[in-house]
Design a protein around this motif. Structure first.
Motif, mmCIF file in Angstrom:
data_model
loop_
_atom_site.group_PDB
_atom_site.id
_atom_site.type_symbol
_atom_site.label_atom_id
_atom_site.label_comp_id
_atom_site.label_asym_id
_atom_site.label_seq_id
_atom_site.Cartn_x
_atom_site.Cartn_y
_atom_site.Cartn_z
ATOM 1 N N GLU A 35 0.845 -1.188 0.000
ATOM 2 C CA GLU A 35 0.000 0.000 0.000
ATOM 3 C C GLU A 35 0.884 1.243 0.000
ATOM 4 O O GLU A 35 1.856 1.332 0.724
ATOM 5 N N SER A 36 0.520 2.191 -0.825
ATOM 6 C CA SER A 36 1.256 3.438 -0.878
ATOM 7 C C SER A 36 0.287 4.584 -0.617
ATOM 8 O O SER A 36 -0.732 4.706 -1.288
ATOM 9 N N ILE A 37 0.615 5.382 0.378
ATOM 10 C CA ILE A 37 -0.248 6.505 0.734
ATOM 11 C C ILE A 37 0.462 7.790 0.349
ATOM 12 O O ILE A 37 1.597 8.033 0.766
ATOM 13 N N GLU A 38 -0.182 8.574 -0.454
ATOM 14 C CA GLU A 38 0.397 9.842 -0.873
ATOM 15 C C GLU A 38 0.452 10.803 0.310
ATOM 16 O O GLU A 38 -0.489 10.872 1.095
ATOM 17 N N PRO A 39 1.545 11.539 0.439
ATOM 18 C CA PRO A 39 1.632 12.507 1.541
ATOM 19 C C PRO A 39 0.612 13.631 1.368
ATOM 20 O O PRO A 39 0.390 14.106 0.255
ATOM 21 N N ASP A 43 2.022 16.383 5.800
ATOM 22 C CA ASP A 43 3.232 15.590 5.589
ATOM 23 C C ASP A 43 4.266 16.396 4.798
ATOM 24 O O ASP A 43 5.444 16.440 5.152
ATOM 25 N N LYS A 44 3.814 17.028 3.722
ATOM 26 C CA LYS A 44 4.721 17.805 2.877
ATOM 27 C C LYS A 44 5.328 18.965 3.664
ATOM 28 O O LYS A 44 6.526 19.260 3.537
ATOM 29 N N MET A 46 5.823 19.098 6.917
ATOM 30 C CA MET A 46 6.782 18.560 7.872
ATOM 31 C C MET A 46 8.087 18.153 7.182
ATOM 32 O O MET A 46 9.179 18.365 7.718
ATOM 33 N N LEU A 47 7.999 17.588 5.983
ATOM 34 C CA LEU A 47 9.200 17.219 5.242
ATOM 35 C C LEU A 47 10.007 18.457 4.860
ATOM 36 O O LEU A 47 11.237 18.482 5.006
ATOM 37 N N GLU A 48 9.331 19.476 4.400
ATOM 38 C CA GLU A 48 10.015 20.722 4.042
ATOM 39 C C GLU A 48 10.672 21.343 5.269
ATOM 40 O O GLU A 48 11.813 21.821 5.205
ATOM 41 N N ARG A 49 9.971 21.343 6.380
ATOM 42 C CA ARG A 49 10.526 21.899 7.616
ATOM 43 C C ARG A 49 11.765 21.120 8.053
ATOM 44 O O ARG A 49 12.783 21.709 8.432
ATOM 45 N N ALA A 50 11.680 19.805 7.992
ATOM 46 C CA ALA A 50 12.823 18.971 8.380
ATOM 47 C C ALA A 50 14.021 19.240 7.477
ATOM 48 O O ALA A 50 15.162 19.317 7.949
#
Length: 72
Positions: A35-39, A43-44, A46-50
């Motif tokens: 199963e693949s769940i799109e962010p 989520d996006k 948080m990824l940019e912040r990280a």
């Protein structure tokens, strides 16, 4: 060694009476396999912040505990 081979190696070292725990985990994970769940937007974000905040420097767990003034 593949992940599958490593998992089987680890399972082979578990006593039979404890395998029920592994079986339960595997059964619950089976429904998510592949199963693949799109962010989503969160989520996006948080990824940019990280990516912005991560300077690539690492510290030991002991140093982190000291910085946070906690005992481990």
């Amino acid at each position: 060694m593949s992940n599958r081979e490593r998992a089987l190696q680890l399972i082979n070292n578990i006593p039979d009476e404890k395998l029920i725990f592994i079986v339960n985990v595997l059964e619950s994970m089976q429904s998510y396999a592949g199963e693949s769940i799109e962010p989503d937007e969160w989520d996006k974000e948080m990824l940019e912040r990280a990516e912005r905040e991560n300077d690539g420097v690492t510290i030991s767990l002991e140093q982190l505990a000291e910085d946070l003034n906690i005992e481990i």
